[in-house]
Design a protein around this motif. Structure first.
Motif, PDB file in Angstrom:
ATOM      1  N   PRO A 236       0.820  -1.219   0.000  1.00 49.85           N
ATOM      2  CA  PRO A 236       0.000   0.000   0.000  1.00 49.85           C
ATOM      3  C   PRO A 236       0.849   1.261   0.000  1.00 49.85           C
ATOM      4  CG  PRO A 236      -0.735  -1.552   1.683  1.00 49.85           C
ATOM      5  CD  PRO A 236       0.595  -2.035   1.190  1.00 49.85           C
ATOM      6  N   ILE A 237       0.310   2.304  -0.591  1.00 48.34           N
ATOM      7  CA  ILE A 237       0.945   3.616  -0.584  1.00 48.34           C
ATOM      8  C   ILE A 237       0.602   4.321   0.730  1.00 48.34           C
ATOM      9  CG2 ILE A 237       0.798   5.924  -1.652  1.00 48.34           C
ATOM     10  CD1 ILE A 237       2.506   4.041  -3.227  1.00 48.34           C
ATOM     11  N   LEU A 238       1.523   5.100   1.252  1.00 45.32           N
ATOM     12  CA  LEU A 238       1.257   5.886   2.455  1.00 45.32           C
ATOM     13  C   LEU A 238      -0.012   6.717   2.263  1.00 45.32           C
ATOM     14  CD1 LEU A 238       2.192   6.935   5.239  1.00 45.32           C
ATOM     15  CD2 LEU A 238       3.436   8.736   4.008  1.00 45.32           C
ATOM     16  N   GLY A 239      -0.931   6.601   3.195  1.00 43.97           N
ATOM     17  CA  GLY A 239      -2.182   7.343   3.101  1.00 43.97           C
ATOM     18  C   GLY A 239      -3.270   6.628   2.338  1.00 43.97           C
ATOM     19  N   GLU A 240      -2.981   5.458   1.777  1.00 39.74           N
ATOM     20  CA  GLU A 240      -3.993   4.678   1.060  1.00 39.74           C
ATOM     21  C   GLU A 240      -5.111   4.272   2.023  1.00 39.74           C
ATOM     22  OE1 GLU A 240      -4.192   0.399  -1.334  1.00 39.74           O
ATOM     23  OE2 GLU A 240      -2.315   1.539  -1.256  1.00 39.74           O
ATOM     24  N   THR A 241      -6.345   4.341   1.575  1.00 38.68           N
ATOM     25  CA  THR A 241      -7.483   4.028   2.425  1.00 38.68           C
ATOM     26  C   THR A 241      -8.385   3.000   1.754  1.00 38.68           C
ATOM     27  OG1 THR A 241      -8.801   5.852   1.511  1.00 38.68           O
ATOM     28  CG2 THR A 241      -7.485   6.319   3.482  1.00 38.68           C
ATOM     29  N   HIS A 242      -9.207   2.356   2.576  1.00 34.96           N
ATOM     30  CA  HIS A 242     -10.132   1.356   2.053  1.00 34.96           C
ATOM     31  C   HIS A 242     -11.299   1.262   3.028  1.00 34.96           C
ATOM     32  CE1 HIS A 242     -11.567  -1.950  -0.257  1.00 34.96           C
ATOM     33  NE2 HIS A 242     -11.308  -2.877   0.636  1.00 34.96           N
ATOM     34  N   GLU A 453       4.547   5.103  -6.816  1.00 34.83           N
ATOM     35  CA  GLU A 453       5.711   4.909  -5.964  1.00 34.83           C
ATOM     36  C   GLU A 453       6.652   6.111  -6.002  1.00 34.83           C
ATOM     37  OE1 GLU A 453       7.167   1.224  -7.468  1.00 34.83           O
ATOM     38  OE2 GLU A 453       5.889   0.021  -6.130  1.00 34.83           O
ATOM     39  N   ARG A 454       6.796   6.729  -7.174  1.00 31.65           N
ATOM     40  CA  ARG A 454       7.650   7.915  -7.252  1.00 31.65           C
ATOM     41  C   ARG A 454       7.028   9.091  -6.503  1.00 31.65           C
ATOM     42  NH1 ARG A 454       9.652   7.694 -13.614  1.00 31.65           N
ATOM     43  NH2 ARG A 454      11.099   5.939 -13.336  1.00 31.65           N
ATOM     44  N   GLY A 455       5.712   9.203  -6.582  1.00 33.43           N
ATOM     45  CA  GLY A 455       5.050  10.249  -5.817  1.00 33.43           C
ATOM     46  C   GLY A 455       5.252  10.056  -4.336  1.00 33.43           C
ATOM     47  N   GLN A 456       5.171   8.818  -3.895  1.00 31.77           N
ATOM     48  CA  GLN A 456       5.382   8.525  -2.478  1.00 31.77           C
ATOM     49  C   GLN A 456       6.800   8.877  -2.042  1.00 31.77           C
ATOM     50  OE1 GLN A 456       4.067   4.963   0.357  1.00 31.77           O
ATOM     51  NE2 GLN A 456       5.489   4.307  -1.223  1.00 31.77           N
ATOM     52  N   GLN A 495      -5.772  15.034   1.947  1.00 28.38           N
ATOM     53  CA  GLN A 495      -4.800  15.963   2.522  1.00 28.38           C
ATOM     54  C   GLN A 495      -4.006  16.632   1.404  1.00 28.38           C
ATOM     55  OE1 GLN A 495      -2.544  14.701   5.957  1.00 28.38           O
ATOM     56  NE2 GLN A 495      -3.968  13.029   6.385  1.00 28.38           N
ATOM     57  N   GLN A 496      -3.766  17.917   1.554  1.00 30.96           N
ATOM     58  CA  GLN A 496      -3.133  18.691   0.491  1.00 30.96           C
ATOM     59  C   GLN A 496      -1.734  18.197   0.153  1.00 30.96           C
ATOM     60  OE1 GLN A 496      -4.808  21.290  -1.318  1.00 30.96           O
ATOM     61  NE2 GLN A 496      -6.383  20.073  -0.306  1.00 30.96           N
ATOM     62  N   SER A 497      -0.958  17.777   1.156  1.00 30.57           N
ATOM     63  CA  SER A 497       0.394  17.287   0.872  1.00 30.57           C
ATOM     64  C   SER A 497       0.338  15.994   0.067  1.00 30.57           C
ATOM     65  CB  SER A 497       1.164  17.064   2.178  1.00 30.57           C
ATOM     66  OG  SER A 497       0.472  16.170   3.035  1.00 30.57           O
ATOM     67  N   TRP A 498      -0.636  15.120   0.386  1.00 27.49           N
ATOM     68  CA  TRP A 498      -0.780  13.878  -0.377  1.00 27.49           C
ATOM     69  C   TRP A 498      -1.194  14.184  -1.814  1.00 27.49           C
ATOM     70  CZ3 TRP A 498      -3.742  10.728  -3.341  1.00 27.49           C
ATOM     71  CH2 TRP A 498      -3.452   9.365  -3.356  1.00 27.49           C
ATOM     72  N   LEU A 499      -2.120  15.123  -1.960  1.00 23.43           N
ATOM     73  CA  LEU A 499      -2.582  15.497  -3.294  1.00 23.43           C
ATOM     74  C   LEU A 499      -1.440  16.065  -4.124  1.00 23.43           C
ATOM     75  CD1 LEU A 499      -5.064  15.852  -5.167  1.00 23.43           C
ATOM     76  CD2 LEU A 499      -5.323  18.138  -4.204  1.00 23.43           C
ATOM     77  N   LYS A 500      -0.642  16.913  -3.516  1.00 21.36           N
ATOM     78  CA  LYS A 500       0.441  17.580  -4.242  1.00 21.36           C
ATOM     79  C   LYS A 500       1.519  16.604  -4.687  1.00 21.36           C
ATOM     80  CE  LYS A 500       4.075  21.067  -3.584  1.00 21.36           C
ATOM     81  NZ  LYS A 500       4.672  22.042  -2.628  1.00 21.36           N
ATOM     82  N   TYR A 501       1.940  15.719  -3.796  1.00 20.82           N
ATOM     83  CA  TYR A 501       3.083  14.863  -4.094  1.00 20.82           C
ATOM     84  C   TYR A 501       2.705  13.516  -4.708  1.00 20.82           C
ATOM     85  CZ  TYR A 501       6.052  18.105  -1.553  1.00 20.82           C
ATOM     86  OH  TYR A 501       6.742  19.232  -1.166  1.00 20.82           O
ATOM     87  N   ILE A 502       1.527  12.990  -4.364  1.00 21.48           N
ATOM     88  CA  ILE A 502       1.146  11.666  -4.856  1.00 21.48           C
ATOM     89  C   ILE A 502      -0.062  11.738  -5.782  1.00 21.48           C
ATOM     90  CG2 ILE A 502       0.431   9.329  -4.214  1.00 21.48           C
ATOM     91  CD1 ILE A 502       1.864   9.672  -1.579  1.00 21.48           C
ATOM     92  N   PHE A 504      -1.535  14.160  -7.569  1.00 18.48           N
ATOM     93  CA  PHE A 504      -1.346  14.806  -8.870  1.00 18.48           C
ATOM     94  C   PHE A 504      -0.573  13.899  -9.819  1.00 18.48           C
ATOM     95  CE2 PHE A 504      -1.848  19.540  -7.607  1.00 18.48           C
ATOM     96  CZ  PHE A 504      -3.205  19.365  -7.576  1.00 18.48           C
ATOM     97  N   ARG A 505       0.364  13.108  -9.263  1.00 17.80           N
ATOM     98  CA  ARG A 505       1.166  12.239 -10.119  1.00 17.80           C
ATOM     99  C   ARG A 505       0.342  11.039 -10.609  1.00 17.80           C
ATOM    100  NH1 ARG A 505       6.342  11.280 -11.469  1.00 17.80           N
ATOM    101  NH2 ARG A 505       6.994  13.116 -10.311  1.00 17.80           N
ATOM    102  N   ILE A 506      -0.474  10.476  -9.717  1.00 15.10           N
ATOM    103  CA  ILE A 506      -1.265   9.299 -10.093  1.00 15.10           C
ATOM    104  C   ILE A 506      -2.346   9.659 -11.106  1.00 15.10           C
ATOM    105  CG2 ILE A 506      -2.921   7.581  -9.240  1.00 15.10           C
ATOM    106  CD1 ILE A 506      -1.370   7.541  -6.627  1.00 15.10           C
ATOM    107  N   TYR A 507      -3.009  10.786 -10.887  1.00 19.07           N
ATOM    108  CA  TYR A 507      -4.181  11.133 -11.702  1.00 19.07           C
ATOM    109  C   TYR A 507      -3.888  12.188 -12.766  1.00 19.07           C
ATOM    110  CZ  TYR A 507      -6.623   8.622  -8.015  1.00 19.07           C
ATOM    111  OH  TYR A 507      -7.038   7.667  -7.116  1.00 19.07           O
ATOM    112  N   GLU A 508      -2.607  12.495 -12.998  1.00 18.30           N
ATOM    113  CA  GLU A 508      -2.284  13.520 -13.990  1.00 18.30           C
ATOM    114  C   GLU A 508      -2.622  13.040 -15.394  1.00 18.30           C
ATOM    115  OE1 GLU A 508       1.820  14.293 -13.541  1.00 18.30           O
ATOM    116  OE2 GLU A 508       2.468  12.298 -14.196  1.00 18.30           O
TER     117      GLU A 508
END
Length: 508
Positions: A236-242, A453-456, A495-502, A504-508
């Motif tokens: 799982p990626i840090l911050g991943e939820t289910h 993974e790179r975003g993480q 969370q804004q930090s997750w959105l910015k670093y992970i 945006f990269r996943i959903y770009e």
């Protein structure tokens, strides 16, 4: 979770259809893309007006219905997940375009000021042109023969072909399956004898373990979260939820830490009077001819009828590469389920036995245990958790049946995936990776995996350098850094930090 008959009548996977659902739409703004959705996709949309960094995400209360089982073999679930992914990609494009337009505006103002002052240089002019063009100013950044015995495999990057289409954060759905999709009598949780109550929890855990064996339990129930010796779940990626809801059972999970990896989950069913939670700290270690997955942390049981609380540790999972019957995986080790609330000593000690050097199937799934109270050994049991387990005397004489696997319902119940915000939901952030694995499109799978993974890694670097504070999980909190508990209230927004670093990269 899936029972043995969940998909007997399911038609073959239409790989082309699966791929088509996840293809990107026209690269338009969110508000333009939304106009082209059909009715099924429109109900996933967010009607909050202008999309901003603060309200980005799918509509609160969104649910993806599916039959409790292998969700990625169900078209209904695929449709909803694909719609949510397209929606979030459109929103991300909109936000990134807004950010780019703002950067261009600032660059033009700065360039005009430098020209007015006569301090513009060729280097600065080139940089401003790159910003206007949307170009970054700097660039982003056979397995076993390279491994050593005893090496921690947590940080080893494996190619997509080594993975199964689910994340380890989803594996505990087996708990939901045992409760909602099997015929179980939970009245023992109200029994006046504490030994009977703890035995009910032991049998519950045995059901969970039984359906994860290669062939499933003798009752015909089999978990979809099993994997061969050369396959593993996705980290799982840090911050991943289910989050899922099935019947009266609510289950939530979150990856609260990645170094070391910690997955924590919480399940509650008020009707049967059971609350279960766990902190799972898996550490795979290479052992030459096998991989041992050391599972730290603990599982906690609360009997809501009596207020009793119990804690249990985990056995190890061994993934054996060689055996007379081929490769296999097995549960091995000594564990203890013990009462930690007020009252006399009460525990159950269990020993999950290995198959042995030859790896014979006839020696698989053996377990024996003893329930102990303040007077000493109360009862003993032994057998195979893939079949039945007998109650025995201290000298191993058969006394009767202790446990038999729970029978699955004739019709598996319907469940709901309840994404926290869409972005961090396990089915959304790994959606393209999962469907690429199913379609055997390893090139697309590798690309999707690397993006996350790179975003993480970028997020971790920002926290390590002090650019960001340490990560704070969304749904869980801890007092001692060891035991995690579900918060009474939490903010469902990404969370804004997750959105910015992970994100945006996943959903770009």
């Amino acid at each position: 979770m899936s029972c043995w008959c969940c998909f007997r009548s399911a038609r073959s996977l239409d790989v082309a259809n699966i791929q088509a659902r996840f293809q990107p739409q026209d690269d338009d703004l969110w508000f333009d893309a939304r106009e082209h959705w059909d009715g099924a996709e429109a109900n996933v949309g967010d009607d909050c007006g202008e999309v901003t960094m603060e309200n980005v995400g799918i509509k609160p209360g969104t649910e993806f219905p599916f039959v409790l089982g292998e969700v990625w073999e169900q078209e209904e679930h695929q449709m909803h997940a694909a719609s949510a992914i397209r929606e979030m990609k459109a929103k991300v494009r909109h936000l990134l375009r807004q950010a780019h337009e703002e950067a261009v505006r600032q660059a033009e103002e700065e360039a005009a000021e430098l020209e007015r002052l006569g301090t513009m240089t060729p280097e600065k002019r080139e940089m401003h042109e790159r910003i206007k063009a949307g170009q970054p100013t700097q660039e982003l950044v056979g397995m076993t023969k390279h491994l050593k015995v005893g090496q921690d495999l947590t940080d080893i990057e494996l190619p997509p072909s080594f993975f199964v289409p689910f994340s380890t954060i989803q594996v505990a759905e087996d708990v939901v399956y045992v409760i909602e999709a099997c015929t179980n009598d939970w009245s023992d949780l109200k029994h006046p004898d504490p030994e009977v109550r703890i035995a009910r929890l032991v049998k519950f855990y045995l059901d969970m373990t039984a359906i994860r064996t290669d062939a499933g339990s003798s009752a015909g129930a089999k978990s979809p979260y099993t994997f061969s010796a050369m396959k593993k779940p996705l980290n799982p990626i840090l911050g991943e939820t289910h989050r899922i809801k099935c019947g009266k059972t609510a289950y939530v999970a979150e990856q609260v830490c990645h170094h070391p990896p910690i997955t924590t989950w919480d399940l509650r069913n008020e009707d049967i009077g059971l609350h279960v939670s766990a902190d799972v700290k898996a550490k795979p270690v290479f052992r030459g001819t096998s991989v041992q997955v050391l599972i730290g942390g603990e599982m906690r049981f609360e009997n809501l009828h009596t207020g009793e609380k119990y804690v249990m540790d985990f056995p190890s999972l061994f993934i054996r590469f060689f055996g007379l019957t081929g490769s296999y995986s097995e549960t091995v080790g000594n564990i203890s389920l013990r009462r930690v609330s007020d009252g006399p000593e009460l525990r159950c000690d269990m020993h999950f036995k290995p198959r042995g050097t030859a790896g014979l199937k006839s020696h698989a799934c053996k377990v024996e245990g003893t329930i102990v109270n303040e007077k000493g050994a109360h009862s003993h049991f032994k057998g195979k958790f893939s079949e039945t387990i007998a109650e025995v005397s201290a000298t191993k004489e058969h006394l009767g049946l202790f446990w038999s696997p729970a029978l699955p319902l004739a019709e598996p119940p319907r469940a709901m995936t309840r994404p926290l915000n869409g972005f961090t939901d396990s089915h959304c952030l790994w959606g393209e990776f999962f469907q690429a694995l199913i379609a055997k499109d390893m090139k697309t799978a590798a690309k999707a995996k690397k993006k996350a993974e790179r975003g993480q890694r970028r997020l971790h670097k920002a926290m390590k350098t002090g650019e960001l504070p340490p990560w704070t999980p969304t749904m869980f909190s801890t007092r001692d850094g060891e035991r995690w508990e579900l918060k009474d209230e939490y903010d469902e927004r990404v969370q804004q930090s997750w959105l910015k670093y992970i994100g945006f990269r996943i959903y770009e």
